[in-house]
Write an enzyme that holds these catalytic residues in place. Structure first.
Site, PDB file in Angstrom:
ATOM      1  N   ASP A 166       7.823   4.113   5.127  1.00  0.00           N
ATOM      2  CA  ASP A 166       6.736   5.079   5.066  1.00  0.00           C
ATOM      3  C   ASP A 166       7.270   6.505   5.108  1.00  0.00           C
ATOM      4  O   ASP A 166       6.888   7.363   4.302  1.00  0.00           O
ATOM      5  CB  ASP A 166       5.767   4.832   6.225  1.00  0.00           C
ATOM      6  CG  ASP A 166       4.545   5.727   6.154  1.00  0.00           C
ATOM      7  OD1 ASP A 166       3.841   5.685   5.121  1.00  0.00           O
ATOM      8  OD2 ASP A 166       4.302   6.482   7.109  1.00  0.00           O
ATOM      9  N   VAL A 225       0.839  -1.201   0.000  1.00  0.00           N
ATOM     10  CA  VAL A 225       0.000   0.000   0.000  1.00  0.00           C
ATOM     11  C   VAL A 225       0.874   1.251   0.000  1.00  0.00           C
ATOM     12  O   VAL A 225       0.586   2.231  -0.714  1.00  0.00           O
ATOM     13  CB  VAL A 225      -0.949  -0.003   1.215  1.00  0.00           C
ATOM     14  CG1 VAL A 225      -1.677   1.327   1.351  1.00  0.00           C
ATOM     15  CG2 VAL A 225      -1.953  -1.145   1.094  1.00  0.00           C
ATOM     16  N   ASP A 279       7.268   9.217   2.005  1.00  0.00           N
ATOM     17  CA  ASP A 279       6.557  10.485   2.198  1.00  0.00           C
ATOM     18  C   ASP A 279       7.369  11.633   1.620  1.00  0.00           C
ATOM     19  O   ASP A 279       6.835  12.548   0.981  1.00  0.00           O
ATOM     20  CB  ASP A 279       6.314  10.746   3.686  1.00  0.00           C
ATOM     21  CG  ASP A 279       5.138   9.962   4.228  1.00  0.00           C
ATOM     22  OD1 ASP A 279       4.387   9.363   3.435  1.00  0.00           O
ATOM     23  OD2 ASP A 279       4.983   9.936   5.470  1.00  0.00           O
ATOM     24  N   ARG A 307      -0.965  -2.006  12.229  1.00  0.00           N
ATOM     25  CA  ARG A 307      -1.422  -2.121  13.622  1.00  0.00           C
ATOM     26  C   ARG A 307      -2.468  -3.225  13.765  1.00  0.00           C
ATOM     27  O   ARG A 307      -2.438  -3.998  14.725  1.00  0.00           O
ATOM     28  CB  ARG A 307      -1.974  -0.777  14.107  1.00  0.00           C
ATOM     29  CG  ARG A 307      -0.898   0.264  14.387  1.00  0.00           C
ATOM     30  CD  ARG A 307      -1.485   1.489  15.064  1.00  0.00           C
ATOM     31  NE  ARG A 307      -2.404   2.198  14.190  1.00  0.00           N
ATOM     32  CZ  ARG A 307      -2.034   3.132  13.319  1.00  0.00           C
ATOM     33  NH1 ARG A 307      -0.752   3.441  13.180  1.00  0.00           N
ATOM     34  NH2 ARG A 307      -2.930   3.755  12.559  1.00  0.00           N
TER      35      ARG A 307
END
Length: 221
Positions: free
Chosen positions: A87, A31, A91, A74
């Site tokens: 991540d 993702v 970003d 999570r």
């Protein structure tokens, strides 16, 4: 500032979607990668051509991956240092693509060197603002300040203005002025945030050094 409230709200909203992706066998890292690729495509394909409305739509569809991937990790109980690193790194790549797209437009058909420079400054200052916090924390300081314009504010201000400015292509008059205004706001806000973080790290480092010196003196006594 927006992070505190918006992230909690969208996390609740996106939790069912994150659970659905997990049931389909999609990994959080996938993702993250797909989301970054979508943001880059939206920014670097549409923005340099002045298609700000459609570029913003594409970016918005993918930018929420930043919340979905963490939510998935999570729920699955697989949060990891690697996932956090990936991540955070991607970003920065996505942010660079967005402001790079603006810069390419103003360097080309937008024909405005000043705004091109402002977009480049937004790109660079955003990276440095993130670096100051990461570097401060890496040397053991809390960096207890958020700042005036963080990543969420930069994205919301820029993308909302870009999307609205794109309505000029649909016949809405004079609305394209919103994007230059937004870029100047982000540039000034990022500079203020950078100063806030540098000052905070300077103060915290001085306090930490003073505490260490006191502790060394007491140990010697």
């Amino acid at each position: 500032m927006l992070n505190k409230y918006a992230r909690a709200f969208f996390t609740r909203v996106l939790t069912p979607f994150a659970a659905f992706l997990l049931r389909r066998g999609v990994s959080p890292d996938a993702v993250t990668l797909i989301g970054t690729a979508g943001v880059m495509a939206g920014a670097l394909v549409f923005f340099p051509r002045g298609e700000f409305f459609w570029g913003t739509i594409v970016i918005t569809l993918f930018v929420f991956s930043d919340l979905v991937d963490g939510n998935m990790a999570r729920q699955a109980g697989i949060s990891s240092r690697w996932g956090a690193f990936l991540d955070s790194t991607l970003d920065r790549v996505a942010d660079g693509a967005i402001f790079g797209g603006f810069a390419l437009w103003y360097a080309g058909r937008g024909d405005n060197n000043v705004l091109c420079a402002v977009a480049i400054f937004c790109l660079a200052s955003g990276q440095v603002v993130s670096y100051t916090k990461a570097r401060g924390e890496a040397i053991g300081l809390p960096v207890a300040v958020n700042g005036l314009v963080e990543r969420a504010e930069r994205l919301v201000i820029s993308l909302v203005a870009a999307g609205l400015a794109g309505l000029h292509n649909f016949g809405v008059p004079a609305i394209q002025v919103l994007l230059p205004v937004a870029l100047w706001i982000v540039a000034v806000g990022s500079l203020v945030t950078l100063i806030q973080r540098v000052v905070t790290v300077r103060r915290e480092s001085a306090e930490a050094d003073a505490a260490a010196a006191r502790a060394a003196g007491e140990a010697g006594a």
